[in-house]
Design a protein around this motif. Structure first.
Motif, mmCIF file in Angstrom:
data_model
loop_
_atom_site.group_PDB
_atom_site.id
_atom_site.type_symbol
_atom_site.label_atom_id
_atom_site.label_comp_id
_atom_site.label_asym_id
_atom_site.label_seq_id
_atom_site.Cartn_x
_atom_site.Cartn_y
_atom_site.Cartn_z
ATOM 1 N N CYS A 30 -58.499 15.981 139.899
ATOM 2 C CA CYS A 30 -59.192 14.722 139.587
ATOM 3 C C CYS A 30 -58.251 13.547 139.800
ATOM 4 O O CYS A 30 -57.155 13.505 139.241
ATOM 5 N N GLY A 31 -58.701 12.627 140.596
ATOM 6 C CA GLY A 31 -57.861 11.469 140.936
ATOM 7 C C GLY A 31 -58.176 10.262 140.081
ATOM 8 O O GLY A 31 -58.923 10.355 139.102
ATOM 9 N N ASP A 241 -56.135 15.547 129.065
ATOM 10 C CA ASP A 241 -57.117 14.623 128.475
ATOM 11 C C ASP A 241 -58.489 14.759 129.139
ATOM 12 O O ASP A 241 -59.491 14.304 128.587
ATOM 13 N N LEU A 242 -58.527 15.384 130.314
ATOM 14 C CA LEU A 242 -59.805 15.529 131.017
ATOM 15 C C LEU A 242 -60.513 16.848 130.696
ATOM 16 O O LEU A 242 -61.657 17.060 131.092
ATOM 17 N N GLU A 271 -49.766 18.184 130.603
ATOM 18 C CA GLU A 271 -49.739 17.477 129.315
ATOM 19 C C GLU A 271 -49.458 15.991 129.556
ATOM 20 O O GLU A 271 -49.168 15.569 130.668
HETATM 21 P P1 AMP Z 1 -57.679 8.217 134.933
HETATM 22 O O1 AMP Z 1 -57.641 7.194 136.046
HETATM 23 O O2 AMP Z 1 -57.437 7.657 133.570
HETATM 24 O O3 AMP Z 1 -58.908 9.094 134.999
HETATM 25 O O4 AMP Z 1 -56.442 9.208 135.157
HETATM 26 C C1 AMP Z 1 -56.079 9.784 136.390
HETATM 27 C C2 AMP Z 1 -55.237 11.009 136.118
HETATM 28 O O5 AMP Z 1 -54.090 10.682 135.313
HETATM 29 C C3 AMP Z 1 -55.971 12.114 135.342
HETATM 30 O O6 AMP Z 1 -55.602 13.389 135.887
HETATM 31 C C4 AMP Z 1 -55.448 11.973 133.923
HETATM 32 O O7 AMP Z 1 -55.505 13.180 133.218
HETATM 33 C C5 AMP Z 1 -54.018 11.559 134.177
HETATM 34 N N1 AMP Z 1 -53.398 10.835 133.040
HETATM 35 C C6 AMP Z 1 -53.869 9.725 132.419
HETATM 36 N N2 AMP Z 1 -53.014 9.333 131.437
HETATM 37 C C7 AMP Z 1 -51.975 10.216 131.440
HETATM 38 C C8 AMP Z 1 -50.768 10.358 130.675
HETATM 39 N N3 AMP Z 1 -50.432 9.501 129.710
HETATM 40 N N4 AMP Z 1 -49.937 11.386 130.964
HETATM 41 C C9 AMP Z 1 -50.231 12.259 131.950
HETATM 42 N N5 AMP Z 1 -51.358 12.196 132.703
HETATM 43 C C10 AMP Z 1 -52.228 11.181 132.472
#
Ligand code: AMP
Ligand code: ZN
Length: 479
Positions: A30-31, A241-242, A271
């Motif tokens: 997932c991007g 988190d996803l 993580e």
């Molecule tokens: P998002 O644009 O927020 O959907 O995040 C894009 C990617 O970054 C996803 O794979 C999330 O799980 C990852 N991600 C977001 N915040 C963090 C974090 N603090 N640490 C590690 N991965 C993260």
């Protein structure tokens, strides 16, 4: 042959990896949602799955791995940003403003992740290019009784899918109790989630059997992974988190649309990067961007090194101490290998120990330890480090520019001599050790840093190096 073992979130066990088709190993990650610059946390999955991609390409062959990472370019946060710009008086259409925002963000993302030495995935689909496929999948889910339309919305009927919650190991009732599920009049059940929602005139929308609207977030990944990798593929990745609700919902959609197939066999989650014990995130406001660090003169490979120093399955912090250590190690490696020619990746075999460490659920920390141990064999160090994305052509180019400019050794650029200032700082430090008053030392040190000079104070002396942000005019006052 290197065995790859991965922790599969689905079984909660470390399992040996066996691809469906070794001729075409398929991975979906997932991007980002492209409404703003990537923060440092967003770089973590990019680097973790970059290592896995490199390892898979080594084991199965470069042309036998397909890595897909999407861009979410339809999202309420993107719309809000475009509407804000329109509100400020921009006369262009909302579509034009959205396209401008997403294109600009994608180009930043590419530049930032390239700087970290991450290989580009084989495909980077944009959600807006797959709306037709999403509509088809939603139609299929309605036909099969797994989704329903109400008031221009289409919702997934969570209770129609028996295995909902298996990935995160929770029952539907627990999830209802624990999650902030939105109760809405158009939902049969509070757990049901949106596949399609109506758009009014002020929002981007596409025609569909349920009126003009836009897709929910979860259906994007189900539709794009199906289109590009098929109904069954090997690895699905993303941040932890996803896992819930996004990945749980992806599984529900894909498994119900293609009940004969298995969707993803291995679920790998990284993580979180944390700040003082909390996830770094835009919404908490406790973030800084990759670009912030690059602009401060932190080389991309230093960021990469710090990230790979911690196992992907553990939370981690970014600290100044880690940055400094990574910087020292990479500097040492660069000096050791500077005169050597890298061997082509195709014609050298990475150290088996290194491969085994990576194969052992991506033990990048151990892999870095093995690289460190190669310091007495610089050619091996160079080639193996490059396999892991360090000492890349890009970093060596930057080093060449740096040496040309500041050391006067190669080209004809201006050279700077910081030795007088280093001596001065060292003397001030000796005086301070006697007087126990370090204010003059701290003042000179921070002025140097402000001028873009990297300061290293060790037991034996002081070393000063200009960074890419070096501004010689700021040094005049210090002499
Ligand atoms: P998002 O644009 O927020 O959907 O995040 C894009 C990617 O970054 C996803 O794979 C999330 O799980 C990852 N991600 C977001 N915040 C963090 C974090 N603090 N640490 C590690 N991965 C993260
Ligand atoms: Zn996804």
């Amino acid at each position: 042959m290197t065995t790859i073992r991965l922790r599969n979130s689905k079984s909660r066990k470390v399992e040996e990896f066996h691809p469906i088709d070794p001729e075409n190993v398929r991975m979906y990650v997932c991007g980002p949602t492209v409404y703003d610059r990537a923060h440092l946390g967003n770089a973590r999955p990019v680097l973790v799955f970059d290592v896995l991609y490199r390892l898979l390409r080594h084991v199965y062959g470069e042309g036998h791995v397909t890595y897909v990472r999407n861009f979410t370019d339809v999202d309420d946060k993107i719309n809000a940003e475009a509407q804000r710009r329109k509100g400020l008086g921009d006369s262009r259409s909302l579509e034009a403003l959205i396209a401008e925002r997403t294109e600009e963000t994608i180009s930043w993302y590419h530049a930032d992740m390239d700087a970290l030495g991450a290989l580009r995935p084989d495909q980077e689909p944009r959600a807006t290019a797959f709306i037709g496929q999403m509509i088809a999948m939603i139609g299929d889910l309605i036909a099969k009784g797994h989704a329903y339309e109400k008031e221009g919305h289409v919702l997934f009927r969570v209770r129609s899918y028996q295995n909902y919650g298996v990935l995160s190991g929770r029952s539907v009732d627990d999830m209802i109790a624990g999650a902030r599920v939105e109760v809405a009049p158009f939902k049969e059940d509070p757990m049901d989630f949106v596949l399609w929602k109506p758009s009014d005139e002020d929002l981007p929308g596409w025609d569909s059997p349920w009126g003009r609207g836009r897709p929910g977030w979860h259906i994007e990944c189900s539709a794009m992974s199906y289109e590009l990798l098929g109904a069954s593929f090997d690895i699905h990745g993303g941040g932890i988190d996803l896992q819930f609700p996004h990945h749980e919902n992806e599984i529900a959609q894909s498994a119900c649309a293609h009940p004969e197939a298995g969707f993803a066999n291995y679920w790998v989650h990284n993580e979180m990067l944390q700040v003082e014990g909390k996830k770094m995130s835009k919404s908490l406001g406790n973030f800084f961007t990759v670009r912030d660090l690059l602009d401060q003169g932190v080389p991309g490979e230093v960021i990469r090194f710090v990230m790979l120093g911690t196992h992907y399955g553990k939370p981690m912090d970014w600290t100044e101490r880690k940055r400094e250590e990574a910087n020292n190690t990479l500097r040492y490696w660069m000096d050791l290998t500077w005169e050597l020619e890298p061997t082509n990746l195709g014609s050298f075999q990475p150290e088996q120990k290194l491969l085994d460490a990576l194969g052992d659920d991506m033990n990048t920390h151990l892999a870095l330890t093995y690289l460190r141990a190669l310091h007495h064999q610089p050619q091996k160090l160079l080639d193996n480090a490059r396999f892991l994305g360090f000492l890349s052509d890009r970093a060596r180019e930057a080093e060449r520019d740096f040496r040309n400019t500041f050391r006067g050794g190669f080209g004809s650029g201006p050279s700077v001599d910081l030795s007088a200032l280093a001596l001065k700082l060292d003397e001030l430090r000796n005086v301070a050790k006697e007087s126990k008053n370090f204010s003059a030392v701290d003042a000179l040190k921070s002025s140097l840093i402000d001028a873009g000079v990297e300061v290293q104070m060790t037991k034996t002396g002081v070393e000063l190096r200009p960074t890419p942000n070096f501004d010689p005019s700021k040094l005049e006052a210090l002499k």
